[in-house]
Write an enzyme that holds these catalytic residues in place. Structure first.
Site, short mmCIF file in Angstrom:
data_model
loop_
_atom_site.label_atom_id
_atom_site.label_comp_id
_atom_site.label_asym_id
_atom_site.label_seq_id
_atom_site.Cartn_x
_atom_site.Cartn_y
_atom_site.Cartn_z
N GLY A 71 0.82 -1.22 0.00
CA GLY A 71 0.00 0.00 0.00
C GLY A 71 0.84 1.25 0.00
O GLY A 71 0.56 2.21 0.72
N ALA A 72 1.89 1.27 -0.82
CA ALA A 72 2.80 2.43 -0.85
C ALA A 72 2.37 3.46 -1.88
O ALA A 72 3.11 4.39 -2.17
CB ALA A 72 4.23 1.97 -1.12
N GLY A 76 -0.88 7.88 1.12
CA GLY A 76 -0.89 8.00 2.59
C GLY A 76 0.42 7.63 3.27
O GLY A 76 1.51 8.00 2.84
N TYR A 88 -13.03 -2.97 10.61
CA TYR A 88 -11.69 -2.37 10.48
C TYR A 88 -10.93 -2.48 11.81
O TYR A 88 -9.77 -2.89 11.84
CB TYR A 88 -11.81 -0.90 10.07
CG TYR A 88 -10.52 -0.13 10.16
CD1 TYR A 88 -9.54 -0.24 9.16
CD2 TYR A 88 -10.24 0.70 11.25
CE1 TYR A 88 -8.35 0.46 9.25
CE2 TYR A 88 -9.05 1.40 11.35
CZ TYR A 88 -8.11 1.28 10.34
OH TYR A 88 -6.92 1.96 10.44
N GLY A 143 1.98 4.75 3.59
CA GLY A 143 2.90 3.89 2.82
C GLY A 143 3.77 4.70 1.88
O GLY A 143 5.00 4.49 1.80
P1 NDP Z 1 -4.57 5.09 2.64
O1 NDP Z 1 -5.95 4.74 2.24
O2 NDP Z 1 -4.01 6.40 2.20
O3 NDP Z 1 -3.56 3.96 2.19
C1 NDP Z 1 -3.91 2.62 2.15
C2 NDP Z 1 -3.11 1.93 1.09
O4 NDP Z 1 -3.53 0.55 1.04
C3 NDP Z 1 -3.32 2.51 -0.31
O5 NDP Z 1 -2.08 2.58 -0.96
C4 NDP Z 1 -4.21 1.48 -0.97
O6 NDP Z 1 -4.03 1.37 -2.35
C5 NDP Z 1 -3.71 0.21 -0.30
N1 NDP Z 1 -4.65 -0.90 -0.48
C6 NDP Z 1 -5.96 -0.93 -0.19
N2 NDP Z 1 -6.49 -2.12 -0.56
C7 NDP Z 1 -5.49 -2.85 -1.10
C8 NDP Z 1 -5.42 -4.12 -1.68
N3 NDP Z 1 -6.49 -4.90 -1.81
N4 NDP Z 1 -4.22 -4.57 -2.12
C9 NDP Z 1 -3.12 -3.78 -2.02
N5 NDP Z 1 -3.14 -2.56 -1.49
C10 NDP Z 1 -4.31 -2.09 -1.04
O7 NDP Z 1 -4.59 4.98 4.24
P2 NDP Z 1 -3.43 5.23 5.34
O8 NDP Z 1 -2.17 5.63 4.71
O9 NDP Z 1 -4.04 6.09 6.37
O10 NDP Z 1 -3.30 3.78 5.97
C11 NDP Z 1 -2.09 3.07 6.02
C12 NDP Z 1 -2.01 2.27 7.31
O11 NDP Z 1 -2.02 3.14 8.42
C13 NDP Z 1 -3.16 1.31 7.52
O12 NDP Z 1 -2.64 0.09 8.03
C14 NDP Z 1 -4.01 2.00 8.57
O13 NDP Z 1 -4.73 1.07 9.33
C15 NDP Z 1 -2.93 2.66 9.38
N6 NDP Z 1 -3.35 3.76 10.23
C16 NDP Z 1 -3.85 4.92 9.69
C17 NDP Z 1 -4.21 5.94 10.54
C18 NDP Z 1 -4.75 7.21 10.02
O14 NDP Z 1 -5.09 8.04 10.83
N7 NDP Z 1 -4.86 7.41 8.72
C19 NDP Z 1 -4.06 5.83 11.99
C20 NDP Z 1 -3.52 4.57 12.42
C21 NDP Z 1 -3.18 3.60 11.56
P3 NDP Z 1 -4.65 2.46 -3.40
O15 NDP Z 1 -3.67 3.62 -3.40
O16 NDP Z 1 -4.65 1.72 -4.69
O17 NDP Z 1 -6.01 2.84 -2.90
#
Ligand code: NDP
Length: 315
Positions: free
Chosen positions: A9-10, A13, A190, A15
């Site tokens: 998921g890089a 966000g 979630y 990643g």
């Molecule tokens: P984003 O939605 O910005 O990033 C999530 C990433 O996961 C995206 O790159 C997305 O891909 C990818 N993804 C989703 N589904 C799939 C799939 N089926 N296969 C491969 N990749 C997938 O969210 P965040 O950056 O906020 O989340 C990243 C992590 O941080 C998560 O584990 C979240 O639980 C954790 N987190 C976030 C917080 C927050 O406040 N935001 C707080 C605490 C933890 P695509 O770009 O294609 O959509």
């Protein structure tokens, strides 16, 4: 040599911010494991990452077939694996109906937990074989799964119950789409998936740390209220959540800062302790945080591990 780090998921966000922070050091080749190849390439370019410091590889965690294909492609590349970061996640807070992975698992737990579980299990041997001085497996956790915190007490709370839904296959055919066997609730699914993430990090630690020397860690990077994670939420929420986190809870952290924190857990020589859930204080200093009772229950961890093995075809 450069370290090789896989970040799922890089493409956005946390990643992406982590990939950028690591790439900028010039010491890492970041393997961006993403479901949308073009989006990931564009994101890397827009972030100013140099082509020498990253590789995009396709991975859709909503399909176990795709997870297995990614593993094959990665192994075929001949690159050693030094650090694996399980970061990708989906969140459906307003969904009335569940959606499903290719194998028919409820999507949030299917992607956030089961897809990563298979990936991490199958790449463990590669991590073990790496000659890198500090090998790490990092699974991104969250405060929301921790019912010992204020944020973790906002209903619906995480609760895996007696795992009857997970045991039943989590597919809505034979039983429930929720781990505890209850009615579908996207926000809870979630949070439950994040509890699984934190439980699995500790179970990996118990089973493999001593023999392999791999560092297993999880973290809560802070509330990154601006990421795509909240894209499914209602517009009013998306408007008010970032200022609320900035000024009221003061838990707000920018994507850049959160990326630096996760990059620290990947590469900082002082963060090698295994079995730890990292958090950061107001001055952005890392500390070992406490997990909730459920998220640190070793018996539950063992059962989630065993049931998940069955669902992803490892047992
Ligand atoms: P984003 O939605 O910005 O990033 C999530 C990433 O996961 C995206 O790159 C997305 O891909 C990818 N993804 C989703 N589904 C799939 C799939 N089926 N296969 C491969 N990749 C997938 O969210 P965040 O950056 O906020 O989340 C990243 C992590 O941080 C998560 O584990 C979240 O639980 C954790 N987190 C976030 C917080 C927050 O406040 N935001 C707080 C605490 C933890 P695509 O770009 O294609 O959509």
């Amino acid at each position: 040599r450069k370290g090789n780090v896989v970040v799922t998921g890089a493409s956005s966000g946390l990643g992406l911010a982590t990939a950028k922070a690591l790439a900028e050091t010039g010491k890492w080749n970041v393997i961006m494991a993403c479901r949308d190849f073009l989006k990931a390439e564009r994101a890397a370019k827009a972030a100013g990452m140099s082509k020498d410091n990253y590789t995009v590889m396709h991975l859709n965690l909503a399909s176990l077939e795709s997870v297995r294909q990614f593993i094959k492609n990665f192994q075929y590349s001949g690159m050693p694996l030094d650090v694996l970061v399980c970061n990708a996640a989906v969140y459906f807070p307003t969904a009335n109906e569940p959606t499903y992975t290719a194998e028919g698992f409820e999507m949030s737990v299917g992607v956030n937990h089961l897809g990563h579980f298979l990936l991490a299990r199958e790449l463990l041997e590669d991590l073990k074989n790496s000659d890198y001085p500090s090998k790490r497996l990092i699974i991104v956790g969250s405060i929301t799964g921790n019912t010992n915190t204020l944020a973790g007490n906002v209903p619906p709370k995480a609760n895996l119950g007696d795992l009857r839904g997970l045991a039943g296959g989590l597919n809505g055919l034979n039983g429930s789409t929720m781990i505890d066997g209850g009615q579908f609730d996207g926000a809870k699914a979630y949070k439950d998936s994040k509890v699984c993430n934190m439980l699995m990090m500790q179970e990996f630690h118990r089973r493999y740390h001593e023999d392999t020397g791999i560092t297993f860690a999880s973290l809560y990077p802070g509330c990154i209220a601006t990421t795509g994670l909240f894209r499914e939420h209602i517009p009013l929420f998306r408007l008010l959540f970032p200022p609320f986190q900035k000024y009221i809870t003061k838990g707000f952290v920018s994507e850049d800062e959160a990326g630096k924190r996760l990059a620290q857990v990947v590469s900082d020589p002082s963060l090698t302790k295994s079995g730890v859930y990292w958090s950061w204080n107001k001055n952005s200093a890392s500390f070992e945080n406490q997990l909730s009772e459920e998220a640190s229950d070793p018996e539950k961890a063992r059962r989630v591990w065993e049931l998940s093995e069955k669902l992803v075809g490892l047992a």
